[in-house]
Design a protein around this motif. Structure first.
Motif, PDB file in Angstrom:
ATOM      1  N   ARG A 134      26.780  77.576 -97.888  1.00 27.13           N
ATOM      2  CA  ARG A 134      25.485  77.826 -98.935  1.00 27.13           C
ATOM      3  C   ARG A 134      25.347  76.161 -99.652  1.00 27.13           C
ATOM      4  N   GLU A 137      22.034  74.917-100.838  1.00 22.30           N
ATOM      5  CA  GLU A 137      21.433  75.510-102.037  1.00 22.30           C
ATOM      6  C   GLU A 137      21.510  74.815-103.438  1.00 22.30           C
ATOM      7  N   ARG A 155      15.376  85.879-104.105  1.00 23.71           N
ATOM      8  CA  ARG A 155      15.090  84.623-103.505  1.00 23.71           C
ATOM      9  C   ARG A 155      13.574  84.484-103.666  1.00 23.71           C
ATOM     10  N   THR A 183      21.092  83.032-105.710  1.00 24.56           N
ATOM     11  CA  THR A 183      21.386  83.961-104.855  1.00 24.56           C
ATOM     12  C   THR A 183      21.260  85.206-105.570  1.00 24.56           C
ATOM     13  N   GLN A 187      20.990  88.856-100.921  1.00 23.18           N
ATOM     14  CA  GLN A 187      21.694  87.957-100.209  1.00 23.18           C
ATOM     15  C   GLN A 187      23.111  88.237 -99.782  1.00 23.18           C
ATOM     16  N   THR A 225      28.814  86.620-103.946  1.00 24.03           N
ATOM     17  CA  THR A 225      28.644  85.398-103.356  1.00 24.03           C
ATOM     18  C   THR A 225      29.650  84.340-103.073  1.00 24.03           C
ATOM     19  N   GLY A 234      27.654  82.398 -95.100  1.00 24.95           N
ATOM     20  CA  GLY A 234      26.276  82.084 -95.803  1.00 24.95           C
ATOM     21  C   GLY A 234      25.293  82.213 -94.965  1.00 24.95           C
TER      22      GLY A 234
END
Length: 236
Positions: A134, A137, A155, A183, A187, A225, A234
């Motif tokens: 991830r 991001e 999101r 996040t 997710q 996360t 991810g």
């Protein structure tokens, strides 16, 4: 004797009074964490940027228009509906999202807008690593500082998908009552959107978050996360 309608009205007034302090606390937390995160990640982003350039032609960063929070309210105090909703800009305020490029340049030139897939041939070698961790991001910390996004929230989606999804999922616009997040609950509970069924499953998580969002819930989602990233699960 207090009628149920009076109890509901009292609860609504209590929630309305607590909302501004809650937003201020969440915003303060977002700014502090996003600012520290950007400082810490500067050397990491420099290395990743070099790898992206060496791996495939094209820019390091990728930008795209997404739809953010809908700050408009209907006359009855709820989210815009009917004519009011059509007047909203794609159900929320458009903004530019920033990501590290994980796909080849002009990835949608021959296909048009499509959902990303778990095994997407358009993803570069470095991009696969970025998506699993991830890290692609992380530039959205800048979006958080700008106020376009929060660390945690639904999101943000593209307008072209929103207008098609709302026909099958009438509740979809309700997720835009909260700032979109880097996040979110959907997710960490689910992965790629591949069908209306998977989108609806994520929508239910988003609606739960919108109704129960608190700083404690944000912290739990952020911890979850980190666990997803540590396991290399991810991408969404």
């Amino acid at each position: 004797m207090i009628l149920p309608s009076e109890l509901i009205a009292r609860r609504k007034r209590s929630e309305d009074r607590s909302e501004p302090p809650r937003r201020l606390l969440k915003r303060s937390f977002d700014v502090i964490v996003a600012g520290l995160g950007m400082v810490i990640l500067v050397p990491v982003l420099a290395i990743i940027g070099t790898l992206i350039v060496l791996d495939s032609r094209g820019p390091i960063f990728y930008t795209q228009e997404r739809i953010g929070v809908n700050r408009r309210r209907s006359r009855n105090g709820g989210p815009p509906t009917g004519t009011e909703r059509r007047r909203a800009d794609g159900f929320g305020r458009p903004f530019t999202i920033y990501k590290l490029r994980s796909m080849v340049v002009d990835a949608e030139r021959h296909t048009g807008p499509i959902w990303a897939a778990a095994k997407d041939s358009r993803v570069t070698r470095v991009g696969r690593f970025l998506r699993k961790t991830r890290l692609d991001e992380t530039p959205q910390l800048w979006n958080v500082l700008r106020g376009d996004m929060s660390l945690v929230g639904p999101r943000p989606e593209r307008a072209v998908f929103i207008h098609s999804l709302v026909e099958s999922l009438p509740e979809y616009p309700k997720r835009y009552q909260a700032l979109p997040g880097i996040t979110g609950l959907a997710q960490v509970k689910s992965r790629y959107d591949s069908s209306i069924e998977t989108v609806n499953r994520k929508l239910q998580y988003d609606l739960y978050y919108v109704q129960h969002r608190r700083l404690l819930l944000d912290l739990k989602i952020m911890v979850a996360t980190l666990k997803v990233v540590a396991r290399g699960e991810g991408a969404h």
